[in-house]
Design a protein around this motif. Structure first.
Motif, PDB file in Angstrom:
ATOM      1  N   TRP A 177      33.368 -12.749 -36.482  1.00 39.66           N
ATOM      2  CA  TRP A 177      32.049 -13.077 -37.003  1.00 39.66           C
ATOM      3  C   TRP A 177      31.874 -12.453 -38.405  1.00 39.66           C
ATOM      4  CZ3 TRP A 177      28.218 -16.469 -36.083  1.00 39.66           C
ATOM      5  CH2 TRP A 177      28.327 -16.839 -34.840  1.00 39.66           C
ATOM      6  N   ARG A 178      32.553 -11.366 -38.774  1.00 40.21           N
ATOM      7  CA  ARG A 178      32.437 -10.798 -40.108  1.00 40.21           C
ATOM      8  C   ARG A 178      33.121 -11.997 -41.059  1.00 40.21           C
ATOM      9  NH1 ARG A 178      36.011  -7.206 -43.513  1.00 40.21           N
ATOM     10  NH2 ARG A 178      34.548  -6.065 -44.793  1.00 40.21           N
ATOM     11  N   GLY A 179      34.338 -12.527 -40.586  1.00 35.92           N
ATOM     12  CA  GLY A 179      34.918 -13.359 -41.293  1.00 35.92           C
ATOM     13  C   GLY A 179      33.982 -14.872 -41.548  1.00 35.92           C
ATOM     14  N   PHE A 180      33.380 -15.071 -40.442  1.00 35.12           N
ATOM     15  CA  PHE A 180      32.414 -16.148 -40.608  1.00 35.12           C
ATOM     16  C   PHE A 180      31.506 -15.796 -41.704  1.00 35.12           C
ATOM     17  CE2 PHE A 180      28.179 -18.130 -39.308  1.00 35.12           C
ATOM     18  CZ  PHE A 180      28.560 -19.386 -39.113  1.00 35.12           C
ATOM     19  N   PHE A 181      30.759 -14.645 -41.742  1.00 32.86           N
ATOM     20  CA  PHE A 181      29.783 -14.249 -42.691  1.00 32.86           C
ATOM     21  C   PHE A 181      30.275 -14.204 -44.135  1.00 32.86           C
ATOM     22  CE2 PHE A 181      27.483 -13.075 -38.911  1.00 32.86           C
ATOM     23  CZ  PHE A 181      26.211 -13.944 -39.047  1.00 32.86           C
ATOM     24  N   LEU A 182      31.642 -13.685 -44.178  1.00 31.59           N
ATOM     25  CA  LEU A 182      31.945 -13.551 -45.632  1.00 31.59           C
ATOM     26  C   LEU A 182      32.371 -14.878 -46.273  1.00 31.59           C
ATOM     27  CD1 LEU A 182      34.629 -10.511 -44.945  1.00 31.59           C
ATOM     28  CD2 LEU A 182      32.541 -10.599 -46.521  1.00 31.59           C
ATOM     29  N   SER A 183      32.505 -16.017 -45.357  1.00 30.13           N
ATOM     30  CA  SER A 183      32.584 -17.492 -45.887  1.00 30.13           C
ATOM     31  C   SER A 183      31.605 -17.834 -46.559  1.00 30.13           C
ATOM     32  CB  SER A 183      33.305 -18.201 -44.768  1.00 30.13           C
ATOM     33  OG  SER A 183      32.159 -18.326 -43.799  1.00 30.13           O
ATOM     34  N   TRP A 184      30.274 -17.216 -46.215  1.00 33.51           N
ATOM     35  CA  TRP A 184      29.003 -17.587 -46.742  1.00 33.51           C
ATOM     36  C   TRP A 184      28.808 -17.116 -48.333  1.00 33.51           C
ATOM     37  CZ3 TRP A 184      24.470 -17.238 -42.830  1.00 33.51           C
ATOM     38  CH2 TRP A 184      24.763 -17.916 -41.603  1.00 33.51           C
ATOM     39  N   PRO A 185      27.946 -17.530 -48.970  1.00 34.90           N
ATOM     40  CA  PRO A 185      27.685 -17.299 -50.276  1.00 34.90           C
ATOM     41  C   PRO A 185      26.905 -15.804 -50.078  1.00 34.90           C
ATOM     42  CG  PRO A 185      26.376 -19.016 -49.938  1.00 34.90           C
ATOM     43  CD  PRO A 185      27.166 -18.869 -48.813  1.00 34.90           C
ATOM     44  N   LEU A 186      27.294 -14.996 -49.724  1.00 42.49           N
ATOM     45  CA  LEU A 186      26.506 -13.657 -49.332  1.00 42.49           C
ATOM     46  C   LEU A 186      27.307 -12.561 -50.169  1.00 42.49           C
ATOM     47  CD1 LEU A 186      25.862 -14.044 -45.881  1.00 42.49           C
ATOM     48  CD2 LEU A 186      24.267 -14.508 -47.418  1.00 42.49           C
ATOM     49  N   THR A 187      26.765 -11.389 -50.501  1.00 44.40           N
ATOM     50  CA  THR A 187      27.421 -10.245 -51.035  1.00 44.40           C
ATOM     51  C   THR A 187      28.181  -9.616 -49.652  1.00 44.40           C
ATOM     52  OG1 THR A 187      25.573  -8.912 -50.444  1.00 44.40           O
ATOM     53  CG2 THR A 187      25.829  -9.741 -52.705  1.00 44.40           C
ATOM     54  N   ALA A 188      29.312  -8.771 -49.984  1.00 40.83           N
ATOM     55  CA  ALA A 188      30.019  -8.213 -48.832  1.00 40.83           C
ATOM     56  C   ALA A 188      29.116  -7.285 -48.002  1.00 40.83           C
ATOM     57  CB  ALA A 188      31.317  -7.269 -49.328  1.00 40.83           C
ATOM     58  N   HIS A 189      28.052  -6.593 -48.680  1.00 38.51           N
ATOM     59  CA  HIS A 189      27.228  -5.699 -47.880  1.00 38.51           C
ATOM     60  C   HIS A 189      26.488  -6.575 -47.020  1.00 38.51           C
ATOM     61  CE1 HIS A 189      24.787  -1.970 -47.353  1.00 38.51           C
ATOM     62  NE2 HIS A 189      23.794  -3.026 -47.690  1.00 38.51           N
ATOM     63  N   ALA A 190      26.008  -7.637 -47.472  1.00 32.69           N
ATOM     64  CA  ALA A 190      24.911  -8.524 -46.548  1.00 32.69           C
ATOM     65  C   ALA A 190      25.804  -9.019 -45.386  1.00 32.69           C
ATOM     66  CB  ALA A 190      24.480  -9.665 -47.421  1.00 32.69           C
ATOM     67  N   ALA A 191      27.009  -9.396 -45.608  1.00 35.23           N
ATOM     68  CA  ALA A 191      27.645 -10.131 -44.676  1.00 35.23           C
ATOM     69  C   ALA A 191      28.154  -8.866 -43.497  1.00 35.23           C
ATOM     70  CB  ALA A 191      28.964 -10.411 -45.271  1.00 35.23           C
ATOM     71  N   THR A 192      28.238  -7.772 -43.967  1.00 38.19           N
ATOM     72  CA  THR A 192      28.830  -6.786 -43.264  1.00 38.19           C
ATOM     73  C   THR A 192      27.452  -6.583 -42.288  1.00 38.19           C
ATOM     74  OG1 THR A 192      30.346  -5.877 -44.581  1.00 38.19           O
ATOM     75  CG2 THR A 192      29.387  -4.318 -43.013  1.00 38.19           C
ATOM     76  N   TRP A 193      26.042  -6.221 -42.756  1.00 39.25           N
ATOM     77  CA  TRP A 193      25.284  -6.251 -41.987  1.00 39.25           C
ATOM     78  C   TRP A 193      24.805  -7.162 -40.917  1.00 39.25           C
ATOM     79  CZ3 TRP A 193      22.608  -1.863 -40.788  1.00 39.25           C
ATOM     80  CH2 TRP A 193      22.767  -0.873 -41.607  1.00 39.25           C
TER      81      TRP A 193
END
Length: 410
Positions: free
Chosen positions: A275-291
């Motif tokens: 799921w972390r990789g999934f959110f990192l593939s979005w146009p988000l900051t790493a901080h937002a993806a981690t949360w």
């Protein structure tokens, strides 16, 4: 109570047999062709036979040359791999950037024994080792009841044609060894020896993000003896490494692991299937993806834990919490390569014994589809399809098995 999924004795039909045979033939022919067209040290595509193997080889060279500090700092290992590739194939443009060794010093110490050998022949030995480890894993999975009531020809076909197995072989990863260790651990759980099962599972301590998460999940499911064995086994491997190679290099290793966590270390875009990789593939900051990843991981953990406890109390086998934990780990771990979907094989087979109707078979196929689709992230700008598919698969299987065991239960 030990039990098997409902309809465990179902015979496969011709359509299912064909669906298992086709990918097995496809991957067998594909692997035979890339081997036939390859040359020492390189696949037919021109890509180096690297992956985990060349990392270990580089680590052995660095220790032999007394470059312990550079093993985990300064991204010197990546530079060495780039230079080694150019040495094997003059004019090669293959490069590895921002890359330190990620495995424990103990692995580097073992690798040092093999650096006297040329790298190209080791690639074939590694490939043979992958097949041997896969065979050992299948043997122990059979002994632990995963293929109950018996191992069948169609099981061999599914195993040979599972996409993640092919994705382990080509980039030469450790995953078949990890699966073999987990399978042997599951066998000890099946024999009623949870402490020694955990101690054995600790042999996979070269994957530091695997042990604490899987042991923690099994602990939540009541397997405190297993978790205790994992803890002692992990400490034993750490103590052995410190006695052999000293504490300073282990401190550097821990520093390297933090570089992986904060993104300093290079990670191939699209490879991370969690799921972390999934959110990192979005146009988000790493901080937002981690949360976002943390929130989903917590919710998924609670749901999976509740369903697992219910299944274990109604009809599961002793090793089921371990098989479920390995699949759950694929979703919540900070980093999971597409080849590591192979670790979900035990729970896949446990569920397939229950897939007697079209909806069950469709659900069973979802894991195979997720494994095949995991390669999409490398080809299409980091697209990650695995996490949502795997979540539906894992929760769907647990809900279905609980309902089949007690249809009136919620």
């Amino acid at each position: 109570m030990e039990g098997h999924p409902p309809t465990a004795g179902r015979k496969p039909g011709k359509i299912e047999f064909g669906l298992a045979l086709l990918p097995a033939l496809f991957f067998a022919i594909a692997l035979a062709l890339v081997i036939d067209w390859s040359r020492p040290g390189f696949w037919a595509s021109g890509e180096p036979m690297s992956g985990d193997l060349i990392q270990h080889y580089a680590a052995g060279v660095f220790l032999k040359e007394g470059r312990e500090t550079e093993l985990y700092r300064g991204f010197k290992v990546g530079e060495w791999i780039t230079e080694k590739t150019a040495e094997l194939q003059p004019g090669s443009t293959y490069t590895v950037v921002r890359f330190n060794y990620v495995y424990s010093p103990l692995c580097a110490g073992i690798s040092r024994a093999f650096v006297a050998l040329p790298f190209p022949p080791l690639t074939w030995a590694w490939l043979a080792g992958c097949f041997l480890a896969y065979g050992a894993a299948i043997y122990w999975l059979a002994r632990s009841g995963v293929f109950a009531p018996r191992f069948r020809v169609i099981d061999a076909l599914w195993l040979a044609g599972f996409p993640s197995f092919f994705l382990v072989l080509v980039p030469m990863q450790n995953t078949t060894l990890t699966l073999a260790i987990a399978a042997a651990s599951g066998w000890w759980l099946h024999l009623g020896r949870p402490f020694w099962a955990g101690f054995l599972f600790a042999c996979a301590s070269y994957k530091p993000q695997l042990l604490p998460l899987v042991a923690g999940f099994v602990f939540l499911c009541g397997g405190w003896r297993f978790a205790f064995g994992v803890g002692l086994g992990g400490l034993a491997w750490l103590a052995l490494g410190i006695l052999w190679l000293g504490w300073p290099i282990h401190a550097l290793w821990i520093e390297s692991l933090t570089n992986m966590a904060d993104g300093t270390q290079f990670q191939r875009e699209g490879l991370n299937q969690s799921w972390r990789g999934f959110f990192l593939s979005w146009p988000l900051t790493a901080h937002a993806a981690t949360w976002l990843w943390a929130a989903v991981a917590i919710a998924l953990t609670g749901t999976t834990w509740g369903l697992t406890r219910r299944w274990s109390s109604r009809g599961g086998q002793p090793a089921d919490p371990l098989w479920i934990a390995l699949t759950w780990w694929l979703l919540v771990s900070p980093y999971v390569g597409h080849y590591e979907l192979l670790l979900g094989i035990p729970w896949w087979f446990r569920f397939m014994r229950s897939a007697s109707d079209w909806s069950g078979r469709a659900l069973a196929s979802l894991y195979w589809i997720a494994s095949a689709a995991s390669i999409a992230g490398l080809a299409h700008d980091g697209l990650n399809l695995s996490a949502p598919l795997l979540t539906v698969w894992l929760l769907g299987t647990l809900i279905r098995l609980n309902q089949q065991t007690h249809p009136s239960a919620p």
